[in-house]
Design a protein around this motif. Sequence first.
Motif, PDB file in Angstrom:
ATOM      1  N   THR A 179       0.862  -1.184   0.000  1.00  0.00           N
ATOM      2  CA  THR A 179       0.000   0.000   0.000  1.00  0.00           C
ATOM      3  C   THR A 179       0.895   1.231   0.000  1.00  0.00           C
ATOM      4  O   THR A 179       2.083   1.162   0.341  1.00  0.00           O
ATOM      5  N   ILE A 228       0.594   5.661   0.752  1.00  0.00           N
ATOM      6  CA  ILE A 228      -0.187   6.845   1.114  1.00  0.00           C
ATOM      7  C   ILE A 228       0.755   8.023   1.318  1.00  0.00           C
ATOM      8  O   ILE A 228       1.961   7.851   1.513  1.00  0.00           O
ATOM      9  N   ASN A 229       0.174   9.251   1.267  1.00  0.00           N
ATOM     10  CA  ASN A 229       0.967  10.437   1.601  1.00  0.00           C
ATOM     11  C   ASN A 229       0.770  10.779   3.070  1.00  0.00           C
ATOM     12  O   ASN A 229       0.156  10.014   3.834  1.00  0.00           O
ATOM     13  N   GLY A 275      -2.680  10.600   4.445  1.00  0.00           N
ATOM     14  CA  GLY A 275      -3.373   9.322   4.357  1.00  0.00           C
ATOM     15  C   GLY A 275      -4.064   9.086   3.025  1.00  0.00           C
ATOM     16  O   GLY A 275      -4.857   8.151   2.897  1.00  0.00           O
ATOM     17  N   ILE A 276      -3.761   9.906   2.025  1.00  0.00           N
ATOM     18  CA  ILE A 276      -4.382   9.762   0.704  1.00  0.00           C
ATOM     19  C   ILE A 276      -3.595   8.747  -0.113  1.00  0.00           C
ATOM     20  O   ILE A 276      -2.361   8.771  -0.136  1.00  0.00           O
ATOM     21  N   ASP A 277      -4.325   7.850  -0.769  1.00  0.00           N
ATOM     22  CA  ASP A 277      -3.670   6.865  -1.630  1.00  0.00           C
ATOM     23  C   ASP A 277      -2.817   7.574  -2.668  1.00  0.00           C
ATOM     24  O   ASP A 277      -3.198   8.612  -3.221  1.00  0.00           O
ATOM     25  N   CYS A 278      -1.642   7.005  -2.935  1.00  0.00           N
ATOM     26  CA  CYS A 278      -0.676   7.677  -3.814  1.00  0.00           C
ATOM     27  C   CYS A 278      -1.201   7.896  -5.223  1.00  0.00           C
ATOM     28  O   CYS A 278      -0.704   8.763  -5.949  1.00  0.00           O
TER      29      CYS A 278
END
Length: 557
Positions: free
Chosen positions: A38, A40-41, A44-47
């Motif tokens: 997984t 994330i930045n 917590g946002i998906d890359c």
Amino acid sequence: TLIGEADPPEEDQCSDEFIYVIDPPPVNPDCKVRVDITCINEEGIDCNEIETPDLQCNDGDEVDVLSFTFTGLGCEVTSNTQDSDECKDFEGGPQSEDSRIICLNDKLQRIYDSSVVPGEVFTVPTKNGGDLTDEITCDVLNAADKSNRQTLKIITSGDESLYLKDEYGSLKLESCDDKSCLIPIEYTFLLQNVGSNVMDITELSRLREKSTETILIYYDILFLVEDKNLEIGETTAVKEGSNLDVCVKEEIVTVVRVNADPPNGEPCLDVDEYVIIPDPKECRVDVEITCKDEEGRDCNEIPSPNFMCSDNGNPEELTFTYIGGECEQSFNSQEDECEDFENEPSITSLVVCKDSDGTVLSSQTVTIGDTLTVPNTGRTLGDVLVCDVFETGDNKKVQTLRIATTLLSLKDVFGSLRLESCDEQSCLVSITYTYEIENIGTNVMDVTTLVRERGNKSENLIGLVDDTSLDVDESTVAKETEEFDICVASQTTTTVRAEADPPADKPCFDEEEYVLTIVGVLTSPPTDPPTVTPSESPSDPPSPSPSDPPSPSPSDP
């Protein structure tokens, strides 16, 4: 266990028992391991859902903070839309070596001074540094011998466009104020024992493939695993930080491979991959101005004409500008004959010019600023050209000029007429401004505005643009043609601003300036007027009289 008891007819009981043992199943020698990736930045946002910033740093506003990647490259890689930037290499440039970078603002305050290595990102100004102000100048010194290898200048005032990913020699712009291309992200590699036996993680390697790179290497990251022994169903996680460049359109593939060994039996393997595809919906436009005459010369290189017209005898064709006004404004080397009547030439007049023999050569209704031409009729003009000026309303004659054609100089003024050209010698030259607009981004765009400013006048030329929809690397042009006076000292500044919209509706702009400078030549008439006068004019004046204007009328010149 089965126990049986029975009673016989007699009193003695009897019993028996049977024990049956089921052996446990044999231990499965196979193992099963699983890895999942997984990303994330920090929020917590998906890359794959991180938004790309608007690459335009400013729109007339000053920038406060900039971050660069030091690439170690020379000035030849410079790529930006600024006109006033500068880059000079010394001794071959930085040559991808460890360097020391010193940056000053235009107040000569040192706002950055530190050693860097190729690929390192640094921020200007430093925490305790001064302001960027309107521009910064940076020297790139060789870290070993302290010699200067590169000097560059970057405009930060907002007067010139500044884009993320602009390159200034060995510096590539990565962020400006709160806009950044480099986003901190974190990969998580989750390892899980999904088999029926304990296992030891014996290998964990990671490969990261970019479409811009050709070398693929698996890196051993087993040292990141804190607990390598996994019980059945147990998991462990490995985290790895990185920076994601969301301003570059490329596919980034991360592949993780894990190997595990059970106490007995064959080892097991699993592989997972995570793909990030940044797709910056950015917009980058570049506009350039060129100015050329009909012979293809740059407008600043057009030679001055020969101001004397009579070197080769009488001229065949003359062009005047109608300037209005009375005879007292005449300025020439002739004992000119200029006669005003009751009224002076006004804003609009009918001008009729005749040859020495009375032949009408030109009849035009003109407004102040218009040009009128006494055309080439296939023969030279006579020694005297007579021009009558009439009011357009009642056809009253307001001025008569008798001009000696053998004594002419460009810019001579005869009453309401000023001489601009004689045959091949001309002060008025046709020039063409070309505005080239290029899509230098990675997305298609629509050119929405092309505003040209010259003097106190501003005009949107979007209607002159050949094609407003531009693919990547495609360009289009708009052209303006006008007559320009190269005999009068002047400096004319033309500024053009192009604006465009990409699919993501994050508009961009670029501005360009062209300065046309004419030095001018002294055209004052001689101190002593020549002895030759237009005395050779016909003794009988041309037939049209003040009360009886020539047949061409103002409505039908």
